[in-house]
Enzyme design. Structure first.
Site: not given
Length: 299
Positions: A20-21, A24-26, A150, A185
């Site tokens: 997930g890079a 976003g935050i990744g 989260s 989620y």
């Protein structure tokens, strides 16, 4: 981030595998870790996009940074196994594994393995990838597994619904405000915390530690593929959101800090150990989740 810290950087020279890079935050975390001297293995689905990201990271780090690319669809166990095999073949050392990829789906979908999509991507994918790379992690003097959870896990007040893992019930909720998909989620984010706790228990004395964190409400492109209502909801939420760089601070800190050396199995918010929900502290549920997950990845 890096200019605010004046201490030894643990991650320098380490090899970090991250999912997930590509946004976003990744992406923010990967760029910062590269600046700090880490070498990266980026696991992503889109070959063209991840190649572009890898070039960006090399350019922005200003260093002779190693950035490897591994292609995997987090919704396919076969694809994850292929990527893990390639990582093991190409990387003699893995010091940090960051399970950051995640998604939310408006409609109930099944993967090629016959599993509900949100569960497969958010929980089973990190569970499988971690287990496939675990022996390589153990070969490092010290290694860390970091999973993005989260604060939304608190919505899963009933805990993991083990008799409905294919999520038929959540998607029967009215679609107003994305109720059903949001609860699903939340259940997967609860699973991330329980997975971390049980992984930590199993890794005691191995030299590998497990950690998870809440990045906060972050302004990213998350949940943009679920229709107009989802996009409008996220547009409103962005007004109150932090930047990806701010959201990535705790992730980078967990990968780099010497402050958590003696910690294992904890949940963090804003670089502080935080107590998660009551359901997230249920070690019987954590053990059961592990056993159920093992069965699901054997399919």
């Amino acid at each position: 981030m890096s200019d605010k810290l004046d201490r030894k950087w643990m991650v320098k020279g380490k090899y970090v595998v991250i999912t997930g890079a590509t946004s976003g935050i990744g992406l923010a975390a990967a760029k910062e870790l590269a600046v700090r001297g880490a070498n990266l293995g980026i696991v992503a689905r889109n070959q063209a996009k991840v190649n572009e990201i890898a070039a960006q990271i090399k350019a922005s780090s200003g260093k002779d940074t190693r950035v490897d690319v591994f292609i995997a669809d987090m919704a396919s166990q076969h694809s994850i196994r292929q990527a893990a095999a390639e990582i093991l073949a190409r990387c003699p050392k893995v010091d940090v594994l960051i399970n950051n990829a995640g998604a939310l789906f408006e409609t109930r979908q099944l993967t090629v393995d016959g599993l509900e999509m949100t569960w497969a991507v958010n929980h089973l994918a990190p569970f499988l990838l971690t287990n496939l790379l675990l022996e390589r992690l153990k070969e490092s003097e010290h290694a860390r597994v970091i999973t993005t959870a989260s604060h939304g896990h608190k919505m899963a007040k009933k805990g993991i619904i083990f008799d409905d893992l294919i999520a038929e019930q959540p998607y029967r909720f009215p679609k107003k405000f994305m109720g059903g998909p949001t609860f699903r989620y939340a259940e997967t984010k609860l699973a991330n915390i329980l997975f971390t706790a049980e992984l930590a228990r199993r890794l005691e004395g191995s030299g590998v530690t497990a950690h998870c964190f809440d990045p906060g409400l972050v302004s990213t492109n998350f949940n943009q593929n679920n229709g107009l209502l989802a996009r409008l909801t996220m547009a409103v939420m962005k007004m109150f959101s932090r930047t990806p760089e701010k959201g990535a601070e705790t992730l980078v800190w967990l990968a780099d800090s010497d402050e958590i050396t003696s910690s294992n199995g904890s949940y963090y918010t804003d670089m502080q150990m935080t107590i998660p929900s009551e359901a997230a502290q249920n070690m019987d549920a954590a053990k059961r989740l592990w056993e159920v997950s093992e069965d699901e990845i054997r399919q």
